[in-house]
Write an enzyme that holds these catalytic residues in place. Structure first.
Site, PDB file in Angstrom:
ATOM      1  N   GLY A   1      38.142  35.936  45.030  1.00 39.54           N
ATOM      2  CA  GLY A   1      38.596  35.164  43.820  1.00 39.54           C
ATOM      3  C   GLY A   1      37.607  34.038  43.875  1.00 39.54           C
ATOM      4  O   GLY A   1      36.429  34.183  43.447  1.00 39.54           O
ATOM      5  N   ALA A   2      38.087  32.959  43.763  1.00 39.10           N
ATOM      6  CA  ALA A   2      37.388  31.667  43.578  1.00 39.10           C
ATOM      7  C   ALA A   2      36.798  31.710  42.277  1.00 39.10           C
ATOM      8  O   ALA A   2      35.566  31.413  42.020  1.00 39.10           O
ATOM      9  CB  ALA A   2      36.339  31.395  44.593  1.00 39.10           C
ATOM     10  N   HIS A   3      37.726  31.905  41.192  1.00 44.54           N
ATOM     11  CA  HIS A   3      37.208  31.710  39.759  1.00 44.54           C
ATOM     12  C   HIS A   3      38.456  31.651  38.948  1.00 44.54           C
ATOM     13  O   HIS A   3      39.670  31.766  39.130  1.00 44.54           O
ATOM     14  CB  HIS A   3      36.289  32.934  39.303  1.00 44.54           C
ATOM     15  CG  HIS A   3      37.150  34.227  39.577  1.00 44.54           C
ATOM     16  ND1 HIS A   3      36.988  35.029  40.468  1.00 44.54           N
ATOM     17  CD2 HIS A   3      37.800  34.962  38.690  1.00 44.54           C
ATOM     18  CE1 HIS A   3      37.778  36.009  40.446  1.00 44.54           C
ATOM     19  NE2 HIS A   3      38.289  35.989  39.034  1.00 44.54           N
ATOM     20  N   ALA A   4      38.351  31.352  37.706  1.00 44.94           N
ATOM     21  CA  ALA A   4      39.128  31.310  36.494  1.00 44.94           C
ATOM     22  C   ALA A   4      38.305  32.385  35.455  1.00 44.94           C
ATOM     23  O   ALA A   4      37.237  32.477  35.298  1.00 44.94           O
ATOM     24  CB  ALA A   4      39.391  29.908  35.956  1.00 44.94           C
TER      25      ALA A   4
ATOM     26  N   HIS B   1      41.913  30.889  40.730  1.00 46.25           N
ATOM     27  CA  HIS B   1      42.735  31.383  41.861  1.00 46.25           C
ATOM     28  C   HIS B   1      41.950  31.899  42.834  1.00 46.25           C
ATOM     29  O   HIS B   1      40.616  32.239  42.618  1.00 46.25           O
ATOM     30  CB  HIS B   1      43.588  32.510  41.105  1.00 46.25           C
ATOM     31  CG  HIS B   1      42.655  33.627  40.366  1.00 46.25           C
ATOM     32  ND1 HIS B   1      42.284  33.193  39.034  1.00 46.25           N
ATOM     33  CD2 HIS B   1      42.178  34.800  40.616  1.00 46.25           C
ATOM     34  CE1 HIS B   1      41.651  34.405  38.413  1.00 46.25           C
ATOM     35  NE2 HIS B   1      41.364  35.200  39.425  1.00 46.25           N
TER      36      HIS B   1
END
Length: 134
Positions: free
Chosen positions: A47-50, A95
């Site tokens: 993830g590590a993004h929006a 997230h």
């Protein structure tokens, strides 16, 4: 972040359990894309993004993993390890997933097709967009 986790209706009998997930019923949107993650190393972070516009409903259909969520400065951690629970991720929620069990299978239902332009992948830029600091 309260209200992110939703219970799904389980139907079953002595033969086993079944969860039906229908778009615009259990899923609060029309489903445009379905994908799943599996074989993820337990120490991996995903993830590590929006997203700017995409809404997602996530179900860990096997195993488990932990989500770290940041809704424009309000943070929470959620463990998904019950196939009868779903996590709703709205636009603008950062997230990250971690602590995958070796058997984890994460099913994601999204309301948009893949579009790289929808992703915010830089945490600092994400915070700047909504006025936060990181």
């Amino acid at each position: 972040p309260d209200g992110f986790v939703r219970s799904l209706r389980v139907r079953g009998d002595a033969r086993g359990q079944l969860v039906a997930v229908e778009g615009e019923r259990e899923v609060p949107f029309a489903v445009a894309r379905v994908y799943y993650l599996f074989g993820t190393e337990p120490t991996a972070r995903r993830g590590a993004h929006a997203h700017r516009v995409t809404r997602q409903l996530v179900i860990c259909v096997a195993g488990g993993c932990t989500f770290d969520l940041d809704d424009r400065g309000t943070t929470t951690t959620v463990r998904l390890d019950d196939p009868a629970q779903a996590l709703l991720i709205e636009p603008w929620v950062w997230h990250e997933m971690r602590e995958f069990t070796p058997d984890a299978v994460l099913l994601v239902l999204a309301d948009t097709r893949y579009d790289e332009g929808d992703y915010l992948r830089d945490r600092r830029a994400y915070a700047e967009v909504w006025g936060g600091t990181r």
